[in-house]
Design a protein around this motif. Structure first.
Motif, PDB file in Angstrom:
ATOM      1  N   GLU A 194     -28.324  17.489  -4.310  1.00  0.00           N
ATOM      2  CA  GLU A 194     -27.933  16.079  -4.265  1.00  0.00           C
ATOM      3  C   GLU A 194     -26.633  15.870  -5.036  1.00  0.00           C
ATOM      4  OE1 GLU A 194     -30.120  12.759  -3.005  1.00  0.00           O
ATOM      5  OE2 GLU A 194     -29.462  14.425  -1.756  1.00  0.00           O
ATOM      6  N   MET A 195     -26.533  16.483  -6.208  1.00  0.00           N
ATOM      7  CA  MET A 195     -25.306  16.374  -6.998  1.00  0.00           C
ATOM      8  C   MET A 195     -24.135  17.028  -6.272  1.00  0.00           C
ATOM      9  SD  MET A 195     -25.505  14.627  -9.787  1.00  0.00           S
ATOM     10  CE  MET A 195     -23.967  15.186 -10.521  1.00  0.00           C
ATOM     11  N   LEU A 196     -24.361  18.192  -5.695  1.00  0.00           N
ATOM     12  CA  LEU A 196     -23.288  18.905  -5.003  1.00  0.00           C
ATOM     13  C   LEU A 196     -22.757  18.092  -3.819  1.00  0.00           C
ATOM     14  CD1 LEU A 196     -24.684  22.563  -4.946  1.00  0.00           C
ATOM     15  CD2 LEU A 196     -22.728  21.735  -6.261  1.00  0.00           C
ATOM     16  N   TYR A 197     -23.666  17.504  -3.041  1.00  0.00           N
ATOM     17  CA  TYR A 197     -23.235  16.811  -1.825  1.00  0.00           C
ATOM     18  C   TYR A 197     -22.638  15.439  -2.118  1.00  0.00           C
ATOM     19  CZ  TYR A 197     -23.268  14.690   2.811  1.00  0.00           C
ATOM     20  OH  TYR A 197     -22.891  14.062   3.968  1.00  0.00           O
ATOM     21  N   TRP A 198     -23.326  14.628  -2.910  1.00  0.00           N
ATOM     22  CA  TRP A 198     -22.888  13.248  -3.085  1.00  0.00           C
ATOM     23  C   TRP A 198     -21.758  13.077  -4.114  1.00  0.00           C
ATOM     24  CZ3 TRP A 198     -24.244  10.241   0.709  1.00  0.00           C
ATOM     25  CH2 TRP A 198     -25.440  10.468   1.374  1.00  0.00           C
ATOM     26  N   CYS A 199     -21.537  14.103  -4.955  1.00  0.00           N
ATOM     27  CA  CYS A 199     -20.447  14.026  -5.936  1.00  0.00           C
ATOM     28  C   CYS A 199     -19.333  15.025  -5.660  1.00  0.00           C
ATOM     29  CB  CYS A 199     -20.981  14.241  -7.350  1.00  0.00           C
ATOM     30  SG  CYS A 199     -21.949  12.858  -7.965  1.00  0.00           S
ATOM     31  N   PHE A 253     -28.333   5.179  -6.272  1.00  0.00           N
ATOM     32  CA  PHE A 253     -29.534   5.952  -5.951  1.00  0.00           C
ATOM     33  C   PHE A 253     -29.504   7.323  -6.622  1.00  0.00           C
ATOM     34  CE2 PHE A 253     -26.760   7.766  -2.695  1.00  0.00           C
ATOM     35  CZ  PHE A 253     -27.158   9.092  -2.654  1.00  0.00           C
ATOM     36  N   LEU A 254     -28.296   7.915  -6.737  1.00  0.00           N
ATOM     37  CA  LEU A 254     -28.183   9.230  -7.352  1.00  0.00           C
ATOM     38  C   LEU A 254     -28.416   9.145  -8.863  1.00  0.00           C
ATOM     39  CD1 LEU A 254     -27.620  12.203  -6.776  1.00  0.00           C
ATOM     40  CD2 LEU A 254     -25.182  11.759  -7.150  1.00  0.00           C
ATOM     41  N   ASP A 302     -19.075  25.111   0.997  1.00  0.00           N
ATOM     42  CA  ASP A 302     -18.790  24.228   2.128  1.00  0.00           C
ATOM     43  C   ASP A 302     -19.415  22.844   1.972  1.00  0.00           C
ATOM     44  OD1 ASP A 302     -17.234  26.050   3.549  1.00  0.00           O
ATOM     45  OD2 ASP A 302     -18.990  27.001   4.440  1.00  0.00           O
ATOM     46  N   ILE A 303     -20.331  22.691   1.022  1.00  0.00           N
ATOM     47  CA  ILE A 303     -20.871  21.356   0.766  1.00  0.00           C
ATOM     48  C   ILE A 303     -19.757  20.437   0.287  1.00  0.00           C
ATOM     49  CG2 ILE A 303     -22.492  20.010  -0.649  1.00  0.00           C
ATOM     50  CD1 ILE A 303     -24.364  22.348  -0.638  1.00  0.00           C
ATOM     51  N   ARG A 304     -18.760  21.004  -0.422  1.00  0.00           N
ATOM     52  CA  ARG A 304     -17.603  20.218  -0.848  1.00  0.00           C
ATOM     53  C   ARG A 304     -16.843  19.687   0.365  1.00  0.00           C
ATOM     54  NH1 ARG A 304     -15.352  20.727  -5.717  1.00  0.00           N
ATOM     55  NH2 ARG A 304     -13.254  21.271  -4.983  1.00  0.00           N
ATOM     56  N   HIS A 305     -16.681  20.542   1.375  1.00  0.00           N
ATOM     57  CA  HIS A 305     -16.020  20.103   2.608  1.00  0.00           C
ATOM     58  C   HIS A 305     -16.836  19.011   3.295  1.00  0.00           C
ATOM     59  CE1 HIS A 305     -13.447  23.402   1.824  1.00  0.00           C
ATOM     60  NE2 HIS A 305     -14.184  24.339   2.379  1.00  0.00           N
ATOM     61  N   SER A 306     -18.172  19.147   3.221  1.00  0.00           N
ATOM     62  CA  SER A 306     -19.039  18.162   3.862  1.00  0.00           C
ATOM     63  C   SER A 306     -18.853  16.793   3.225  1.00  0.00           C
ATOM     64  CB  SER A 306     -20.503  18.604   3.738  1.00  0.00           C
ATOM     65  OG  SER A 306     -20.701  19.875   4.327  1.00  0.00           O
ATOM     66  N   HIS A 307     -18.685  16.779   1.902  1.00  0.00           N
ATOM     67  CA  HIS A 307     -18.491  15.506   1.196  1.00  0.00           C
ATOM     68  C   HIS A 307     -17.167  14.859   1.601  1.00  0.00           C
ATOM     69  CE1 HIS A 307     -19.033  12.598  -2.079  1.00  0.00           C
ATOM     70  NE2 HIS A 307     -17.747  12.761  -2.350  1.00  0.00           N
ATOM     71  N   VAL A 308     -16.110  15.672   1.662  1.00  0.00           N
ATOM     72  CA  VAL A 308     -14.805  15.138   2.064  1.00  0.00           C
ATOM     73  C   VAL A 308     -14.866  14.631   3.496  1.00  0.00           C
ATOM     74  CG1 VAL A 308     -12.386  15.719   2.501  1.00  0.00           C
ATOM     75  CG2 VAL A 308     -13.524  16.588   0.459  1.00  0.00           C
ATOM     76  N   SER A 309     -15.531  15.363   4.365  1.00  0.00           N
ATOM     77  CA  SER A 309     -15.691  14.927   5.759  1.00  0.00           C
ATOM     78  C   SER A 309     -16.378  13.573   5.818  1.00  0.00           C
ATOM     79  CB  SER A 309     -16.513  15.963   6.533  1.00  0.00           C
ATOM     80  OG  SER A 309     -16.851  15.484   7.820  1.00  0.00           O
ATOM     81  N   ILE A 321      -9.545   9.828  -1.922  1.00  0.00           N
ATOM     82  CA  ILE A 321     -10.405  11.012  -1.837  1.00  0.00           C
ATOM     83  C   ILE A 321      -9.947  12.067  -2.847  1.00  0.00           C
ATOM     84  CG2 ILE A 321     -11.132  12.923  -0.367  1.00  0.00           C
ATOM     85  CD1 ILE A 321     -10.903  10.990   2.020  1.00  0.00           C
ATOM     86  N   GLY A 322      -8.629  12.274  -2.925  1.00  0.00           N
ATOM     87  CA  GLY A 322      -8.099  13.268  -3.851  1.00  0.00           C
ATOM     88  C   GLY A 322      -8.452  12.945  -5.286  1.00  0.00           C
ATOM     89  N   SER A 323      -8.399  11.669  -5.653  1.00  0.00           N
ATOM     90  CA  SER A 323      -8.724  11.249  -7.013  1.00  0.00           C
ATOM     91  C   SER A 323     -10.189  11.522  -7.326  1.00  0.00           C
ATOM     92  CB  SER A 323      -8.423   9.764  -7.185  1.00  0.00           C
ATOM     93  OG  SER A 323      -8.802   9.314  -8.462  1.00  0.00           O
ATOM     94  N   ARG A 324     -11.058  11.317  -6.351  1.00  0.00           N
ATOM     95  CA  ARG A 324     -12.487  11.511  -6.582  1.00  0.00           C
ATOM     96  C   ARG A 324     -12.863  12.974  -6.708  1.00  0.00           C
ATOM     97  NH1 ARG A 324     -17.385   9.197  -6.389  1.00  0.00           N
ATOM     98  NH2 ARG A 324     -19.131  10.349  -5.491  1.00  0.00           N
TER      99      ARG A 324
END
Length: 366
Positions: A194-199, A253-254, A302-309, A321-324
């Protein structure tokens, strides 16, 4: 320096006295040489290194290079570089005097790398060949820049291999939610992903998190360190880049989920790691969850890519997005341009409108 024989062991030792960079007189010794000749050879190399004289072997200069550079990079980075040098470069150039290595010698070494095949008949990847050659080039560059080597033979020989952009894969939000549901049987795994995907944090950053990094009132998590294991030891260092130091805003929620997880850990101290696992554990759980959920297998990274997507599909700007996620806007644009399907069309349409406006203005002026 002086060479002595240890009568008790029958071996030879070198007693080495020198003046360090502070002007202090120091003394050290090296034991266990089988012959006097070996002891004298080591003595000669030590004198050359101390005097920064390039009439030494490549192996000896690499020790100088290591002393100069090791403290300037992360331990994990140096371990990777050192492994490449010790397994792919020193066996070939180690005993050669660094001043006598020419471009033709580097080309011969390159050809051996290109010709290598393992038991399955597979050679080194183009990307890996480029990495190996880059390490050799860096060592010679150091000799040129700081120890007056006339030129860099690796640069003159030319590089081999090419850097191949890693194929970018990612999950859609629906795919991730299916995966997350499969992870619910193991709370630690579920909350970690959850942390990896949403953050969109790195796995090393995740594994370094402590309760003190969270501010649930402000709904933030501070990313200021990263974790890795080296030779069986847990190591915490600063993040990958300066921009990687950041404060990430978490969705409500997170925040609730992470508070639930921290409560499950009972009396965890503020500075103790929340996720006491390794990257290999995350990989194993990724495989298990993807198979159980029936979604395609992607890498943990690739979870990082999923978040950016996800953020792109939600309509956020490259700058936001870059700032986050801790990247320069230019890097986001370069790496994720293919995920902005309407950008090129919008540009073309605006250019068309701009051309028509200027055309009308010119027509009115006639």
């Amino acid at each position: 320096m002086a060479v002595y024989k240890d009568n008790a062991t029958g071996t030879w030792r070198v007693l080495y006295r020198f003046t360090n960079w502070k002007g202090e007189r120091k003394q050290t010794q090296k034991r266990g040489f089988a012959t006097k000749r070996e002891a004298q050879a080591w003595e000669h190399e030590a004198m050359l290194k101390q005097g920064a004289k390039l009439d030494m072997t490549f192996d000896s200069f690499f020790e100088v290079y290591e002393t100069d550079k090791k403290q300037r990079v992360k331990q994990s980075t140096w371990e990777s570089k050192g492994h490449v040098v010790r397994t792919k470069i020193l066996p070939y150039f180690g005993n050669r005097k660094i001043t006598e290595i020419e471009a033709k010698d580097v080309i011969a070494w390159q050809n051996e790398l290109l010709a290598y095949r393992d038991k399955r008949g597979k050679g080194y990847s183009s990307d890996y060949l480029k990495t190996i050659h880059a390490q050799l080039t860096a060592i010679f560059n150091h000799a040129v820049n700081f120890y007056n080597l006339p030129y860099n033979p690796a640069r003159r020989a030319g590089t081999i291999g090419t850097e191949i952009q890693k194929e970018m894969d990612f999950w859609t939000k629906d795919e991730y939610l299916k995966f997350a549901e499969a992870m619910m049987d193991k709370p630690r795994s579920y909350y970690a992903f959850e942390m990896l995907y949403w953050c969109r944090i790195r796995s090393g950053e995740l594994l370094a998190l402590t309760p003190a990094d969270f501010d649930f009132k402000k709904q933030t998590v501070t990313i200021s360190k990263t974790f890795h294991r080296s030779k069986g030891k847990d190591i915490i260092t600063s993040p990958k880049t300066v921009k990687s130091n950041r404060i990430v805003k978490m969705p409500p929620f997170l925040c609730e989920e992470l508070q639930e997880y921290i409560h499950l850990l009972y009396d965890i101290k503020p500075t103790e790691r929340l996720f006491t696992v390794t990257k290999s554990y995350l990989i194993h759980e990724m495989d298990r969850g993807a198979k159980q959920a029936g979604v395609k297998r992607i890498r943990v990274h690739d979870i990082r890519h999923s978040h950016v997507s996800l953020l792109i599909n939600m309509g956020f700007s490259v700058l936001a997005i870059g700032s986050r996620v801790g990247h320069e806007a230019e890097k986001i644009t370069y790496r994720y341009a293919h995920l902005f399907p309407t950008v090129q069309t919008e540009m073309a349409e605006k250019l068309e409108m701009e051309r028509m406006i200027k055309g009308d203005a010119n027509g009115k002026g006639v």
